[in-house]
Design a protein around this motif. Structure first.
Motif, PDB file in Angstrom:
ATOM      1  N   GLY A  35     -27.250  23.656  72.096  1.00 55.06           N
ATOM      2  CA  GLY A  35     -26.468  25.068  72.733  1.00 55.06           C
ATOM      3  C   GLY A  35     -26.846  26.275  71.892  1.00 55.06           C
ATOM      4  N   ASN A  50     -15.111  27.061  71.964  1.00 57.09           N
ATOM      5  CA  ASN A  50     -15.276  27.333  72.571  1.00 57.09           C
ATOM      6  C   ASN A  50     -16.552  27.941  72.630  1.00 57.09           C
ATOM      7  N   ARG A  51     -18.110  27.044  71.969  1.00 60.72           N
ATOM      8  CA  ARG A  51     -18.933  28.388  71.753  1.00 60.72           C
ATOM      9  C   ARG A  51     -20.074  27.818  72.560  1.00 60.72           C
ATOM     10  N   GLU A  52     -19.139  27.704  73.839  1.00 58.59           N
ATOM     11  CA  GLU A  52     -20.192  28.029  75.992  1.00 58.59           C
ATOM     12  C   GLU A  52     -19.182  29.624  75.578  1.00 58.59           C
ATOM     13  N   ASN A  53     -18.374  29.972  75.223  1.00 56.79           N
ATOM     14  CA  ASN A  53     -18.139  31.433  75.332  1.00 56.79           C
ATOM     15  C   ASN A  53     -19.365  32.497  74.376  1.00 56.79           C
ATOM     16  N   ARG A  55     -22.335  34.311  72.775  1.00 58.62           N
ATOM     17  CA  ARG A  55     -23.414  34.863  72.915  1.00 58.62           C
ATOM     18  C   ARG A  55     -24.519  35.129  71.625  1.00 58.62           C
ATOM     19  N   GLU A  71     -12.183  31.247  72.391  1.00 60.93           N
ATOM     20  CA  GLU A  71     -11.832  31.610  73.274  1.00 60.93           C
ATOM     21  C   GLU A  71     -12.264  32.746  74.977  1.00 60.93           C
TER      22      GLU A  71
END
Length: 199
Positions: A35, A50-53, A55, A71
């Protein structure tokens, strides 16, 4: 080679001095995590939740033992570095009108925005809802509770403005694309070499 396997193989070496040298050699090794791109350098021991949050821009450095709780969301722009042991928190608890102590089950998400060419030194704490503008410098050990303007140098707990980066010099270097590449070796100088800069 996976880090666990590398540690296992180093531990098999019977000579203590060689083991110590190898451990030191690989201590600052970057981890290329899924990612993230290769120019987003994350040191071993950094914890990212919460690496999906998150950028990130290009040419990013995240030091050892950095803890990021994303988060609430984190934006980290190009050519910025986060020093060893820094913590970024993007949530907080509710205590006003709470039905429990010390706080209730309500959580507030508070995004953190870090601009271009920002230098966050070691052992800082960045709290949620903060915006750190381009070219800012956060001194070691600072607790950032409020947003930081462009080219400001802040320090302390809570962090306050203690100086300014030369804005004309910053713009000149920025327009020329003169950004430090985080793989580059650092040339150490004595404090005397920095006196002019600090004045």
């Amino acid at each position: 080679m996976p880090i666990k396997l590398k540690k296992f193989l180093i531990n098999l070496i019977p000579v203590k001095t060689i083991r110590k040298k190898l451990r030191e050699k690989y201590r600052h090794e970057f981890i290329y995590q899924p990612g993230f791109s290769p120019d987003q350098k994350i040191c071993r021991g950094a914890m990212i939740h919460n690496r999906e949050n998150i950028r990130m821009g290009k040419n990013i450095y995240i030091g050892e033992k950095v803890q990021i709780y994303a988060e609430g969301g984190l934006f980290l722009d190009d050519d910025s570095g986060i020093g060893w042991g820094t913590t970024i928190i993007t949530t907080s608890h509710n205590y006003k009108g709470a039905d429990m102590l010390p706080f209730d089950q309500t959580g507030y998400k508070q995004k953190v925005h870090i601009g271009k060419h920002v230098w966050i030194a070691s052992n800082c704490i960045i709290l949620g809802g903060v915006r750190i503008d381009d070219g800012a410098i956060i001194a070691a050990g600072s607790v950032v509770t409020k947003s930081v303007p462009k080219c400001a140098i802040v320090g302390g707990n809570p962090a306050k403005i203690i100086g300014w980066r030369d804005k004309d010099e910053y713009e000149k270097l920025h327009k020329a694309g003169k950004s430090y590449i985080f793989d580059s070796p650092i040339t150490l100088k004595t404090l005397d070499g920095y006196k002019k800069y600090l004045e």
